[in-house]
Design a protein around this motif. Structure first.
Motif, PDB file in Angstrom:
ATOM      1  N   SER A  75       5.840  -0.716  -2.815  1.00  0.00           N
ATOM      2  CA  SER A  75       7.123  -1.373  -3.099  1.00  0.00           C
ATOM      3  C   SER A  75       8.053  -0.453  -3.882  1.00  0.00           C
ATOM      4  N   ARG A  76       7.535   0.207  -4.908  1.00  0.00           N
ATOM      5  CA  ARG A  76       8.391   1.057  -5.730  1.00  0.00           C
ATOM      6  C   ARG A  76       8.879   2.270  -4.940  1.00  0.00           C
ATOM      7  N   ASN A  77       8.016   2.845  -4.127  1.00  0.00           N
ATOM      8  CA  ASN A  77       8.449   3.974  -3.304  1.00  0.00           C
ATOM      9  C   ASN A  77       9.511   3.555  -2.297  1.00  0.00           C
ATOM     10  N   THR A  78       9.339   2.379  -1.707  1.00  0.00           N
ATOM     11  CA  THR A  78      10.319   1.885  -0.735  1.00  0.00           C
ATOM     12  C   THR A  78      11.664   1.644  -1.403  1.00  0.00           C
ATOM     13  N   ALA A  79      11.649   1.049  -2.594  1.00  0.00           N
ATOM     14  CA  ALA A  79      12.897   0.824  -3.320  1.00  0.00           C
ATOM     15  C   ALA A  79      13.565   2.145  -3.670  1.00  0.00           C
ATOM     16  N   LEU A  80      12.767   3.110  -4.114  1.00  0.00           N
ATOM     17  CA  LEU A  80      13.329   4.409  -4.488  1.00  0.00           C
ATOM     18  C   LEU A  80      13.897   5.126  -3.271  1.00  0.00           C
ATOM     19  N   LEU A  81      13.257   4.961  -2.118  1.00  0.00           N
ATOM     20  CA  LEU A  81      13.752   5.570  -0.884  1.00  0.00           C
ATOM     21  C   LEU A  81      15.168   5.097  -0.542  1.00  0.00           C
ATOM     22  N   HIS A  82      15.459   3.845  -0.885  1.00  0.00           N
ATOM     23  CA  HIS A  82      16.760   3.266  -0.533  1.00  0.00           C
ATOM     24  C   HIS A  82      17.756   3.284  -1.702  1.00  0.00           C
ATOM     25  N   ALA A  83      17.361   3.855  -2.831  1.00  0.00           N
ATOM     26  CA  ALA A  83      18.286   3.951  -3.966  1.00  0.00           C
ATOM     27  C   ALA A  83      19.429   4.898  -3.631  1.00  0.00           C
ATOM     28  N   ASP A  84      20.630   4.589  -4.123  1.00  0.00           N
ATOM     29  CA  ASP A  84      21.783   5.436  -3.789  1.00  0.00           C
ATOM     30  C   ASP A  84      22.835   5.447  -4.907  1.00  0.00           C
ATOM     31  N   THR A  85      22.395   5.191  -6.157  1.00  0.00           N
ATOM     32  CA  THR A  85      23.347   5.186  -7.262  1.00  0.00           C
ATOM     33  C   THR A  85      22.998   6.282  -8.264  1.00  0.00           C
ATOM     34  N   ASP A  86      23.732   6.318  -9.367  1.00  0.00           N
ATOM     35  CA  ASP A  86      23.526   7.357 -10.382  1.00  0.00           C
ATOM     36  C   ASP A  86      22.274   7.116 -11.213  1.00  0.00           C
ATOM     37  N   LEU A  87      22.057   5.865 -11.635  1.00  0.00           N
ATOM     38  CA  LEU A  87      20.969   5.535 -12.542  1.00  0.00           C
ATOM     39  C   LEU A  87      20.087   4.449 -11.929  1.00  0.00           C
ATOM     40  N   CYS A  88      18.788   4.664 -11.944  1.00  0.00           N
ATOM     41  CA  CYS A  88      17.817   3.710 -11.402  1.00  0.00           C
ATOM     42  C   CYS A  88      17.064   3.029 -12.540  1.00  0.00           C
ATOM     43  N   VAL A  89      16.767   1.757 -12.348  1.00  0.00           N
ATOM     44  CA  VAL A  89      16.016   0.975 -13.326  1.00  0.00           C
ATOM     45  C   VAL A  89      14.891   0.264 -12.583  1.00  0.00           C
ATOM     46  N   PHE A  90      13.639   0.639 -12.853  1.00  0.00           N
ATOM     47  CA  PHE A  90      12.516  -0.043 -12.228  1.00  0.00           C
ATOM     48  C   PHE A  90      12.289  -1.388 -12.902  1.00  0.00           C
ATOM     49  N   LEU A 145      15.030  12.678  -7.226  1.00  0.00           N
ATOM     50  CA  LEU A 145      15.072  13.344  -5.919  1.00  0.00           C
ATOM     51  C   LEU A 145      14.699  14.810  -6.044  1.00  0.00           C
ATOM     52  N   ARG A 146      15.242  15.456  -7.060  1.00  0.00           N
ATOM     53  CA  ARG A 146      14.976  16.882  -7.256  1.00  0.00           C
ATOM     54  C   ARG A 146      13.508  17.137  -7.573  1.00  0.00           C
ATOM     55  N   ALA A 147      12.903  16.229  -8.328  1.00  0.00           N
ATOM     56  CA  ALA A 147      11.502  16.394  -8.713  1.00  0.00           C
ATOM     57  C   ALA A 147      10.540  16.037  -7.584  1.00  0.00           C
ATOM     58  N   ASN A 148      11.017  15.286  -6.594  1.00  0.00           N
ATOM     59  CA  ASN A 148      10.193  14.885  -5.438  1.00  0.00           C
ATOM     60  C   ASN A 148       8.928  14.155  -5.898  1.00  0.00           C
ATOM     61  N   VAL A 149       9.097  13.165  -6.770  1.00  0.00           N
ATOM     62  CA  VAL A 149       7.970  12.389  -7.290  1.00  0.00           C
ATOM     63  C   VAL A 149       7.917  11.027  -6.591  1.00  0.00           C
ATOM     64  N   HIS A 150       6.742  10.434  -6.568  1.00  0.00           N
ATOM     65  CA  HIS A 150       6.571   9.121  -5.976  1.00  0.00           C
ATOM     66  C   HIS A 150       5.378   8.431  -6.617  1.00  0.00           C
ATOM     67  N   TYR A 151       5.263   7.133  -6.372  1.00  0.00           N
ATOM     68  CA  TYR A 151       4.159   6.341  -6.914  1.00  0.00           C
ATOM     69  C   TYR A 151       2.908   6.497  -6.053  1.00  0.00           C
ATOM     70  N   SER A 152       1.751   6.516  -6.710  1.00  0.00           N
ATOM     71  CA  SER A 152       0.478   6.548  -6.002  1.00  0.00           C
ATOM     72  C   SER A 152       0.265   5.243  -5.250  1.00  0.00           C
ATOM     73  N   LEU A 153      -0.299   5.350  -4.054  1.00  0.00           N
ATOM     74  CA  LEU A 153      -0.643   4.164  -3.271  1.00  0.00           C
ATOM     75  C   LEU A 153      -2.081   3.714  -3.516  1.00  0.00           C
ATOM     76  N   LEU A 154      -2.805   4.438  -4.362  1.00  0.00           N
ATOM     77  CA  LEU A 154      -4.200   4.096  -4.654  1.00  0.00           C
ATOM     78  C   LEU A 154      -4.345   3.095  -5.785  1.00  0.00           C
ATOM     79  N   PHE A 155      -3.344   3.038  -6.670  1.00  0.00           N
ATOM     80  CA  PHE A 155      -3.479   2.263  -7.905  1.00  0.00           C
ATOM     81  C   PHE A 155      -2.411   1.179  -8.001  1.00  0.00           C
ATOM     82  N   GLY A 156      -2.760   0.099  -8.712  1.00  0.00           N
ATOM     83  CA  GLY A 156      -1.802  -0.968  -8.958  1.00  0.00           C
ATOM     84  C   GLY A 156      -2.137  -2.222  -8.167  1.00  0.00           C
ATOM     85  N   GLY A 157      -1.429  -3.315  -8.472  1.00  0.00           N
ATOM     86  CA  GLY A 157      -1.641  -4.577  -7.782  1.00  0.00           C
ATOM     87  C   GLY A 157      -1.537  -4.416  -6.277  1.00  0.00           C
ATOM     88  N   GLY A 158      -2.544  -4.927  -5.551  1.00  0.00           N
ATOM     89  CA  GLY A 158      -2.555  -4.844  -4.098  1.00  0.00           C
ATOM     90  C   GLY A 158      -3.145  -3.565  -3.551  1.00  0.00           C
TER      91      GLY A 158
END
Length: 261
Positions: free
Chosen positions: A63-78, A148-161
């Motif tokens: 979910s977090r990776n999908t949201a980040l993929l579609h982010a398009d503003t200056d500041l993101c808030v998880f 985007l510059r750091a090319n980071v993402h959330y692990s799919l191995l850990f967390g709810g679900g």
């Protein structure tokens, strides 16, 4: 020009309109709703665009990776579905990035029940490898361009679900540090978590300790075993009341080995 703020919300089986109202969403937002079906909708709330992506798969990291993929503003808030935001959260977030112009990410306060609290920022300080592990996703804000510059993402191995119960937030912050991002904590509070049943914690049992061992392998590598023992020793009064420390440590060692340690 004011920087645009976008909320990135991980939700499960929610009505998006009611969720936006309940959370007091007052900025652009991307809601990823894991609900057993696929779909997209978009609506406006108080002049802001709310995008909703419905998906059948489970896993908070997805979910977090999908949201980040579609982010398009200056500041993101998880954020999560059980957080109620202060109505001026957008201005508060803009202000702290003006205060800390070199920050790539700022970890903010969200009020939670004392039993669930893992952190509370009482001053502004730099986050490093010694103090990043206490912060949940709903504390994380970031410059979108920095992520985007750091090319980071959330692990799919850990967390709810996911396969292993929790730790995805620590892994994400660790990867941000490894990528060279400048991370700060700040005393500003942007909302409050409404108490609910945990989506992953069901007690201190074998799976809890094995999963923690797997996480420690990914977080600490060769130091996973000594830090596993330290973790158990520090929390022995709470975690080892029914399960002996030796047995819990054995399960954590099994988890470290399972992960390849």
């Amino acid at each position: 020009m004011k920087k645009r703020v976008q909320l990135l919300v991980a939700a499960v089986e929610q009505n998006a309109d009611l969720l936006a109202e309940r959370m007091h969403i007052c900025s652009d937002a991307v809601i990823v709703n894991q609900c057993g079906r696929y779909g997209y909708e978009e609506f406006e709330r108080e002049g802001h665009r709310i995008q909703v992506f419905s998906m059948a798969e489970r896993g908070v990291g997805l979910s977090r990776n999908t949201a980040l993929l579609h982010a398009d503003t200056d500041l993101c808030v998880f954020s999560d579905e059980d957080v109620v935001l202060h109505k001026d959260y957008q201005e508060r977030i803009r202000r702290i990035y003006e205060e800390l112009p070199d920050a790539d990410m700022i970890l903010v306060n969200v009020k939670v029940a004392p039993a669930r609290r893992t952190y509370w920022n009482e001053d502004i300080h730099r986050i490093n490898y010694r103090n990043y592990g206490r912060y949940p996703a709903y504390s994380i804000t970031a410059r979108h361009e920095s992520l985007l510059r750091a090319n980071v993402h959330y692990s799919l191995l850990f967390g709810g679900g996911a396969r292993y119960s929790n730790g995805e937030d620590s892994l994400f912050l660790r990867d941000c540090l490894k990528a060279g991002l400048r991370i700060y904590s700040h005393t500003v509070c942007i909302g409050e978590e409404k108490e609910r049943e945990s989506t992953w914690f069901t007690g201190y049992h074998e799976k809890f300790f094995r999963d923690r061992g797997v996480l420690y392998h990914y977080l600490y590598g060769r130091l996973a075993l000594p830090l596993s023992f330290r973790f158990l020793w520090v929390h022995r009064q709470e975690m080892c009341r029914q399960i002996p420390l030796r047995k819990a440590f054995g399960w954590m060692k099994d988890g470290v080995r399972e992960a390849g340690g």
